[in-house]
Design an enzyme around this catalytic site. Sequence first.
Site, PDB file in Angstrom:
ATOM      1  N   PRO A 179       0.645  -1.150   0.006  1.00  0.00           N
ATOM      2  CA  PRO A 179       0.057  -0.008   0.031  1.00  0.00           C
ATOM      3  C   PRO A 179       0.881   1.390  -0.079  1.00  0.00           C
ATOM      4  O   PRO A 179       1.508   1.499   1.078  1.00  0.00           O
ATOM      5  CB  PRO A 179      -0.859  -0.257   1.451  1.00  0.00           C
ATOM      6  CG  PRO A 179      -0.584  -1.547   1.728  1.00  0.00           C
ATOM      7  CD  PRO A 179       0.318  -2.272   0.951  1.00  0.00           C
ATOM      8  N   GLU A 180       0.945   1.959  -0.955  1.00  0.00           N
ATOM      9  CA  GLU A 180       1.239   3.288  -1.052  1.00  0.00           C
ATOM     10  C   GLU A 180       0.200   3.996  -0.970  1.00  0.00           C
ATOM     11  O   GLU A 180      -1.173   3.640  -0.578  1.00  0.00           O
ATOM     12  CB  GLU A 180       2.130   3.794  -2.349  1.00  0.00           C
ATOM     13  CG  GLU A 180       3.367   2.707  -2.543  1.00  0.00           C
ATOM     14  CD  GLU A 180       4.259   2.973  -3.782  1.00  0.00           C
ATOM     15  OE1 GLU A 180       4.314   4.228  -4.020  1.00  0.00           O
ATOM     16  OE2 GLU A 180       4.877   1.883  -4.287  1.00  0.00           O
TER      17      GLU A 180
END
Length: 293
Positions: free
Chosen positions: A2-3
């Site tokens: 997850p960015e």
Amino acid sequence: MPELPEVETTRRGVEPWVVGRTLKTTRTYQSSLRWPIEAPKALHGANINGVYRRGKYLLFGLDLGDDHDNGTLIVHLGMSGSLRVLAVDTPRLKHDHFELVVSGPRKSKSAQEDKLIRLNDPRRFGCVLYQSGNDPKVHPLLAHLGVEPLGNEFSGEYLFQLSRRRKLAVKNFIMDSKIVVGVGNIYAAESLFQAGIRPTVPAGKVTRQAYEDLSQRIRGVLADAIRQGGTTLRDFVGSDGKPGYFKQSLYVYGREGEPCQVCATRLKGVNIGNRSSVYCPTCQRHSSFQPPI
DNA sequence: ATCGCCTCCTGCGCGC
DNA sequence: TGCGCGCAGGAGGCGA
């Protein structure tokens, strides 16, 4: 992980299921994430007033009632985490470590309409922490974060000013959360490609004009990725369990050795600060303004 | 102050 | 088919 786009996708997916509802209880199955899970019993019965995002942190705002401080549950998905909205009787899977139990819609009395917000995180680099009071930003993990890349304070001039005399690679510079939050390995590589900047160039050598373009590319690539539900390489799923579709839009990340989609040059892989990086030796020749696309 | 390196953890894909 | 190895989306913390 997850960015930023994946965290924002998660936030948007979770929000309608929790805002204005009661946090009935929390359940911890495996406390040993990056730090031990903090979810005090005092939170049970709190009203959830909102789900916010700061960088890659998800913030669940909690009203505890008149006699108590309000507070915030701070959730980070680490490198492999996801949060899903599930029915209360959903069987647990491997690596399900924590969940919120939230009440159903206000008019409903049926316990069946309650929902779980369940954290799954195979690598356990994520965290669940609690900050009491009305301002979660005083938490040590949040207090020193840089600007939001999609906010007004982020600009080419901002990057240019903060980068003067700095010697680290520009890719590491834009991935530094004290400068700007939410730009991880994928989107750093992509935005540098789009801006025609070689990722290994010292941050202090990149021109003002190139930073102007880079800042726009960072905004663009993050916004596009959010529109497509994020990038799923392996683990990531949104709160509805579906993967993101941005992977097909990547020009360089994960494409070492493939021909550049702009000029057909073989994409080159390098290590920068212990992270793998891919760039086009032809399109990303400069630290000045010369975008390939 | 700045920078690079190490670390936490599990899983997967690769080569042998 | 099985094994060992290297690598993976983050980022705090440390030593130089």
